[in-house]
Scaffold this active site. Sequence first.
Site, PDB file in Angstrom:
ATOM      1  N   SER A  36       0.841  -1.201   0.000  1.00  0.00           N
ATOM      2  CA  SER A  36       0.000   0.000   0.000  1.00  0.00           C
ATOM      3  C   SER A  36       0.875   1.249   0.000  1.00  0.00           C
ATOM      4  CB  SER A  36      -0.901   0.002   1.237  1.00  0.00           C
ATOM      5  OG  SER A  36      -1.599  -1.213   1.356  1.00  0.00           O
ATOM      6  N   GLU A 117      -0.236  -5.525   5.621  1.00  0.00           N
ATOM      7  CA  GLU A 117       1.079  -5.422   4.993  1.00  0.00           C
ATOM      8  C   GLU A 117       2.055  -6.437   5.587  1.00  0.00           C
ATOM      9  OE1 GLU A 117       0.950  -0.664   3.802  1.00  0.00           O
ATOM     10  OE2 GLU A 117       1.918  -1.307   5.654  1.00  0.00           O
TER      11      GLU A 117
END
Length: 273
Positions: A36, A117
């Site tokens: 991201s 993540e």
Amino acid sequence: MATSSAQLVETSKRLAAYQAVKDYLLPTYTRIGIGSGSTVVYVVEAIAALGPVVTASMTFYPTGAQSEELIEAAGLNLQYINKLAPGDQLDVAFDGADEVDDDLNLIKGGGACLWQEKIVATAAKQFVCVADFRKLSSQLGTSWTKGIPIEVLPMAAPRILGELKHLGSINPKIREGLPGKAGAIVTDNGMWIIDAPFPPLASGKDCNVDEGGSWTVDALADRLIKIPGVAEIGLFYGKNGLQVQSGAQKPVAAYFGMADGTVKIKTPPSTKA
């Protein structure tokens, strides 16, 4: 001047992304993690530029809604990390960082996607970090002063704030929502984010807080993750994919687009020639 500076940063991100993809996305790879953040926009752009002859056999695993949209908009094959079979790994994962120290420890979570993540990064054989020159630092907490992002259970947030202050955090705060939205920001997992500033973190595994020393990355990370109510922390530390076969949080390489138009590549000390 402001526009010029912004263009410089964007150019540096793009340079780093294209170089990282060139070096680490092999044509034989079939499972790729996509992180991201603003730099990842250029990672996906670089991958899509390879064309369908290369990417048709590849499947891309996002860390959140933003990367999911990027993958779909680029016409790449989308899949979700919960569909990855037990024992299987991603060939490589690309993601950004808020700060990177000399030992390739990271602070991540400025965009509130740190838990996803970390799941994607640790599912990859190789995690590659892509960033711009502003993210380089000798010690975590030097340039990124907003604090270590910590994803927490909302009901535990007040008690966690007190524990963080006890550990030496300087004015930790619950992250507020977007402008115009009352209350705390809510993650994709229904959690809150606490930003906990600490003095710059030393490398290594020992700490000496009681006698006026500072936390090391590993020691603080170990202490934070053990606080009841903490779901995940924005410190990526420990081993890299060259040291362990699975579960590595640290990147095998970090690419930085520099202000002079070059790309600086940092690798773990043990892998340098």
